[in-house]
Design an enzyme around this catalytic site. Structure first.
Site, short mmCIF file in Angstrom:
data_model
loop_
_atom_site.label_atom_id
_atom_site.label_comp_id
_atom_site.label_asym_id
_atom_site.label_seq_id
_atom_site.Cartn_x
_atom_site.Cartn_y
_atom_site.Cartn_z
N LYS A 75 35.51 22.63 36.50
CA LYS A 75 35.23 23.76 37.40
C LYS A 75 34.57 23.20 38.65
CE LYS A 75 33.10 28.22 38.03
NZ LYS A 75 32.87 27.86 39.46
N ARG B 193 37.04 28.17 47.24
CA ARG B 193 38.33 28.54 46.66
C ARG B 193 39.28 28.93 47.79
NH1 ARG B 193 39.74 31.52 41.87
NH2 ARG B 193 42.01 31.39 41.65
N ARG C 39 38.84 32.62 49.50
CA ARG C 39 38.81 33.73 48.55
C ARG C 39 38.22 34.98 49.18
NH1 ARG C 39 35.07 33.97 43.12
NH2 ARG C 39 35.15 36.23 42.91
N GLU D 20 40.84 24.31 45.39
CA GLU D 20 39.46 24.25 45.83
C GLU D 20 39.32 23.24 46.96
OE1 GLU D 20 35.76 26.15 44.53
OE2 GLU D 20 37.73 26.19 43.59
N LYS E 113 35.39 30.57 32.45
CA LYS E 113 34.59 29.51 33.08
C LYS E 113 33.42 29.20 32.15
CE LYS E 113 32.58 32.98 36.23
NZ LYS E 113 32.34 33.33 37.64
#
Length: 535
Positions: A228, A233, A248, A276, A399
């Protein structure tokens, strides 16, 4: 001008996003059609050439007000804004000039190339016919410096609601090349100067936090594990020879990352990838605090490109050869993604987010504990059969973050919240000890129950020592455990460091202020973090 001045006052009277959006919607529904493009231009940083130097404006204001220069300097120091200071110290208007915003802007542009005497006469006449709020706006028009607390996203959302248009199309339209004197508001909304179909992104697929043991998810063969990453993002869109990078938060950020612009030639048309944006140097992902040096900048210097290079870790593909493939399962999408990325020329900047290999859940848990060694926040678990949903769908993506860092700190400042918390002190500032002194290290406003909020609110009201506007200094007695995701050097803070995503973990009623952590504790954590990164 009067209507725009009213809008600015409404925007400055509230710090609530919904209130500001409502004010913007009202303005764009009622304002003069020719004024609207100029307002959008100002709020998006499209600055016209400054017609009059700041030094002359200041000189003429001092002369007209009749106050000495030293007193003007003191007023400026107190107010903090030159345009507002001038608007406040000028003598009252002797008449009222009712003109449209676009007319003022056009006339100011005509001053370029004129003599100082002509400029002075125009400025004096303008000041004489404007109210104080209108003078403030007029002065801002001269400087072109509008910092009114309206973000690009807020502006886009307001225009999208007012015009009943998709926000992504509005963002693409206003970020394109256009001039307010050559386009109408309706043309801007409709994107007449751009092809908005080329740019629109897909809604992001999001994950839930894993709140149970991973073994409860079933067979490991049904799951794909990835790191992660702690970055921005984003989706990269390539259609009809044009490249777009979306965050995002639905902001178009293409210009901020020139390292990724080679994809305009390399990425096939009809491709949308999800991943990312990270600071990547010598093949290693850097801390988020380093990436922050590159964010929200209109221009990127050579030194920033050299010191903070970015990369894009890709973990999904949403559009392939012009086809929406979000309804294909993750396993199929991953194969297509690998094929697309394998053909790119620069695989040091566009990287395939690696799949973590593990034989059992216990082994994956051990790997998760090493997350900070590669500057990740933990592990993502994605079901191989999952589709690319819009938003969250419980059970498909999880996550699994590592436990945060924590520090025990004492509350020293409090401020009332907003919305349903407007009547309670809910925004707190915390400090650690530095010898005999306390030094602030973080602000936080989440993590307490409603009953705890009421209890803290009562303490603040009874133990407030000083008042600075809405802020109260309180007796340093209440100790809290503050959780945070990372720590970094910061020249902006007195402590010399900044905590990432601080929030209240729990109220430590069992601890006294003499037991809180020290600044040296945090410095040691900072040193160990950087040492681990170098390893």
């Amino acid at each position: 001008m009067k209507r725009f001045a009213e809008l600015i006052q409404q925007l400055e009277m509230s710090n609530k996003t919904n209130d500001k959006i409502a004010a913007l919607i009202s303005y764009f529904s009622t304002a003069d059609e020719k004024d609207k493009p100029y307002v959008i231009a100002m709020f998006t940083g499209k600055k016209p050439r400054r017609p009059v130097p700041t030094a002359l404006i200041r000189e003429w204001a001092v002369e007209l007000s009749g106050i000495p220069a030293w007193l003007f300097a003191e007023c400026y120091h107190s107010v903090g804004d030159l345009s507002e200071t001038i608007a406040l110290i000028l003598p009252p208007p002797d008449h009222h000039t009712d003109r449209k915003l676009h007319e003022w802007i056009t006339d100011l542009a005509l001053l370029n190339g004129q003599s100082d005497a002509v400029k002075k006469e125009f400025i004096h006449q303008a000041w004489a016919g404007l109210s104080t709020p209108e003078r403030f706006i007029f002065n801002k028009l001269i400087s072109g410096n509008f910092r009114i607390g309206v973000s690009g996203k807020m502006l886009v959302n307001a225009i999208a609601r007012q015009s009943n248009t998709e926000s992504s199309k509005i963002m693409h339209s206003i970020m394109g090349k256009w001039s307010p004197d050559e386009i109408t508001y309706q043309e801007l909304v409709e994107g007449k100067h751009v092809n908005t179909d080329n740019s629109w992104p897909y809604p992001f697929c999001l994950a839930y936090a894993l709140d149970a043991a991973p073994a409860d998810l079933g067979e490991i063969r049904d799951w794909q594990a990835e790191w992660k990453w702690d970055g921005i993002r984003g989706q990269i869109v390539k259609r009809n020879g044009e490249l777009f990078i979306w965050s995002r938060g639905e902001e178009l950020i293409t210009a901020q990352f020139p390292e990724l612009h080679f994809l305009k030639d390399d990425l096939p048309d009809g491709t949308v990838i999800d991943g990312e944006i990270l600071a990547v140097k010598d093949g290693n992902v850097q801390l988020f605090s380093i990436l922050q040096q590159r964010l929200n900048r209109k221009t990127i210097s050579k030194s920033q490109l050299r010191d903070v290079p970015v990369g894009f870790y890709v973990y999904d593909i949403l559009e392939h050869e012009g086809n929406d493939i979000r309804k294909e399962d993750l396993a199929s999408r991953r194969k297509k993604l690998e094929e697309v990325l394998a053909r790119l020329s620069n695989q040091q900047t566009i990287l395939l987010s690696p799949v973590i290999q593990f034989d059992n859940w216990e082994q994956l848990a051990e790997l998760r504990e090493t997350s900070r060694t590669n500057n990740s926040e933990g592990i993502m678990l994605k079901k191989l059969s999952s589709l690319y949903h819009s938003g969250r769908k419980r059970g498909d993506w999880w996550k699994w973050k590592i436990n945060p860092y924590t520090v025990d700190a004492v509350m020293i400042y409090a401020q009332k919240g907003s919305g349903r918390r407007a009547n309670h002190f809910t925004d707190y500032t915390f400090a650690v000890s530095d010898g005999e002194h306390l030094i602030t290290i973080a602000k936080a406003y989440s993590g307490l129950t409603d009953n705890e909020i009421k209890e803290v609110d009562s303490f603040v009201r009874k133990n407030a020592l000083e008042k600075f506007g809405p802020v109260r200094t309180v007796k340093p007695e209440l100790v809290f455990e503050i959780a945070f995701e990372g720590i970094a050097v910061s020249k902006r803070h007195k402590a010399g460091l900044a905590l990432r995503f601080p929030r209240i973990m729990r109220w430590r009623k069992d601890k006294k202020v003499t037991e809180i952590n020290t600044l040296d504790d945090l410095r040691q954590l900072l040193a160990s973090t950087y040492a681990a990164e170098k390893e």
